[in-house]
Write a protein that holds these residues in place. Structure first.
Motif, PDB file in Angstrom:
ATOM      1  N   THR A  17       0.841  -1.320   0.033  1.00 25.58           N
ATOM      2  CA  THR A  17      -0.072   0.024   0.142  1.00 25.58           C
ATOM      3  C   THR A  17       1.005   1.304   0.002  1.00 25.58           C
ATOM      4  N   ILE A  18       0.229   2.356  -0.449  1.00 27.15           N
ATOM      5  CA  ILE A  18       0.758   3.726  -0.163  1.00 27.15           C
ATOM      6  C   ILE A  18      -0.118   4.536   0.353  1.00 27.15           C
ATOM      7  N   HIS A  19       0.305   5.524   1.159  1.00 27.71           N
ATOM      8  CA  HIS A  19      -0.571   6.540   1.770  1.00 27.71           C
ATOM      9  C   HIS A  19       0.199   7.786   1.331  1.00 27.71           C
ATOM     10  N   VAL A  20      -0.630   8.745   0.739  1.00 24.00           N
ATOM     11  CA  VAL A  20      -0.350  10.086   0.361  1.00 24.00           C
ATOM     12  C   VAL A  20      -0.852  11.009   1.327  1.00 24.00           C
ATOM     13  N   GLY A  21      -0.216  11.525   1.959  1.00 19.43           N
ATOM     14  CA  GLY A  21      -0.998  12.361   3.225  1.00 19.43           C
ATOM     15  C   GLY A  21      -1.558  11.259   3.846  1.00 19.43           C
ATOM     16  N   ALA A  22      -2.910  11.198   4.154  1.00 20.84           N
ATOM     17  CA  ALA A  22      -3.673  10.210   5.232  1.00 20.84           C
ATOM     18  C   ALA A  22      -4.419   9.165   4.090  1.00 20.84           C
ATOM     19  N   ILE A  23      -4.345   9.241   3.051  1.00 26.80           N
ATOM     20  CA  ILE A  23      -5.210   8.603   2.111  1.00 26.80           C
ATOM     21  C   ILE A  23      -4.380   7.335   1.591  1.00 26.80           C
ATOM     22  N   LEU A  24      -5.020   6.236   1.687  1.00 25.76           N
ATOM     23  CA  LEU A  24      -4.495   4.985   1.384  1.00 25.76           C
ATOM     24  C   LEU A  24      -4.960   4.570  -0.028  1.00 25.76           C
ATOM     25  N   ALA A  25      -3.977   3.817  -0.706  1.00 30.74           N
ATOM     26  CA  ALA A  25      -4.421   3.343  -2.051  1.00 30.74           C
ATOM     27  C   ALA A  25      -3.386   1.999  -2.006  1.00 30.74           C
ATOM     28  N   PRO A  26      -3.950   1.122  -2.881  1.00 27.76           N
ATOM     29  CA  PRO A  26      -3.237  -0.172  -3.041  1.00 27.76           C
ATOM     30  C   PRO A  26      -2.139   0.026  -4.360  1.00 27.76           C
ATOM     31  N   LEU A  27      -0.951  -0.822  -4.138  1.00 24.44           N
ATOM     32  CA  LEU A  27      -0.043  -0.759  -5.162  1.00 24.44           C
ATOM     33  C   LEU A  27      -0.359  -1.737  -6.008  1.00 24.44           C
ATOM     34  N   THR A  28      -0.129  -1.528  -7.455  1.00 27.76           N
ATOM     35  CA  THR A  28      -0.418  -2.407  -8.628  1.00 27.76           C
ATOM     36  C   THR A  28       1.084  -3.146  -9.001  1.00 27.76           C
ATOM     37  N   THR A  29       1.949  -2.242  -8.835  1.00 31.52           N
ATOM     38  CA  THR A  29       3.211  -2.854  -9.292  1.00 31.52           C
ATOM     39  C   THR A  29       4.280  -2.310  -7.830  1.00 31.52           C
ATOM     40  N   ASN A  30       4.978  -3.376  -7.828  1.00 31.41           N
ATOM     41  CA  ASN A  30       5.993  -3.031  -6.707  1.00 31.41           C
ATOM     42  C   ASN A  30       7.332  -3.616  -6.944  1.00 31.41           C
ATOM     43  N   THR A  31       8.457  -2.953  -6.974  1.00 38.20           N
ATOM     44  CA  THR A  31       9.774  -3.193  -7.110  1.00 38.20           C
ATOM     45  C   THR A  31      10.564  -2.944  -5.970  1.00 38.20           C
TER      46      THR A  31
END
Length: 299
Positions: A17-31
């Motif tokens: 996952t990644i948070h920008v500020g306090a908002i969460l979003a899932p990662l679709t690609t992770n290296t």
């Protein structure tokens, strides 16, 4: 909106996952490497931290967020299809904030400058400029001040010469005046007194007007004089430790000036690039194009 008030992100490798500020979003690609637990970045301070899972979880610092642009792009893409959806203006603000964070790194990169002692890299971070270089910038004005002092001293010498010439000329004129003026005035006054005495209707036995005394010689005041010029200023040498070195290097004011000028030129160049990039981002018309825009190149 051109930038976020508080740009920060946290990437959780285990949760994808990644948070920008306090908002969460899932990662679709992770290296990210498998031993990375968290990547955190705070745009307000410019400090990034990486925590690893194969050692004691002591955060290790980084400053350049450029390698993590792809994760910020994934967050923008995910939120663009959310409810409510991320707006174009918000997407532009996030990308512009990333540009500004990269700019902060680029403008504070060490500068390589040749000084009297050789070529070295010099710390250009804000803390060093404020703590060390800024208080010493007064030394940069020693040479210009000495130039001005030299010009003033030259002018003073010219004034002294002019005053000396005037003194000599005025003394000659006053000597001539002293030779002729008193006696001529005295004679004219005596004639006037005689004429008055001859024309007045005095009674028998009456007194006459006595002679009038004319002026004495005029005294010339030779008190005019010039000024004494100041001596030149001498700027002390200073010592700074270059990046990657352990011992200080002695710097002359000219050396210091070269370092400060280089830091200023670097900052101006990177600022121009940053502003151009932000203008380009703000001119984009879709979130897809904002995601595609590469904030990391062209610096």
């Amino acid at each position: 909106m051109t930038q976020l008030a508080d740009f920060s992100f946290v990437i959780n490798n285990a949760l994808q996952t990644i948070h920008v500020g306090a908002i969460l979003a899932p990662l679709t690609t992770n290296t990210l490497a498998a031993n990375v637990s968290l990547v955190q970045f705070d745009g307000a301070t410019g400090v990034g931290q990486i925590t690893y899972n194969d050692r004691q979880p002591l955060p290790e610092a980084f400053s350049d967020p450029s390698p993590y642009q792809t994760y910020v792009n994934q967050w923008i893409t995910a939120l663009a299809s959310g409810s409510p959806a991320l707006t174009l203006s918000q997407a532009q603000a996030i990308k512009c904030s990333l540009v500004n964070a990269i700019y902060a790194v680029k403008r504070q990169a060490a500068v390589s400058i040749h000084v009297t002692a050789g070529t070295y890299s010099w710390d250009a971070t804000d803390s060093t400029v404020e703590r060390v270089l800024a208080p010493l910038c007064g030394l940069l004005y020693v040479d210009p001040v000495n130039t001005v002092i030299g010009e003033v001293n030259t002018l003073i010498t010219e004034i002294d010469t002019t005053l000396s010439t005037l003194n000599s000329t005025w003394a000659t004129n006053f000597n001539t005046l002293n030779s002729n003026w008193p006696s001529q005035i005295q004679a004219a006054l005596n004639n006037l007194v005689s004429e008055i005495n001859a024309s007045l209707p005095f009674q028998s036995g009456g007194a006459t007007i006595a002679g009038v005394t004319g002026p004495s010689a005029v005294t010339f005041d030779s008190g005019l004089s010039g000024f004494s010029g100041n001596s030149t200023l001498t700027a002390p040498s200073i010592s700074l430790i270059p990046v990657g070195q352990t011992t200080p290097v002695t710097l002359s004011p000219t050396d210091l000036q070269a370092i400060v000028v280089a830091i200023n030129a670097q900052n101006a160049s990177k600022q121009s690039t940053s502003l151009s990039k932000q203008a380009a981002i703000n001119a984009l018309t879709s979130i897809t194009s904002v995601v595609s825009y590469d904030a990391t190149t062209g610096w």
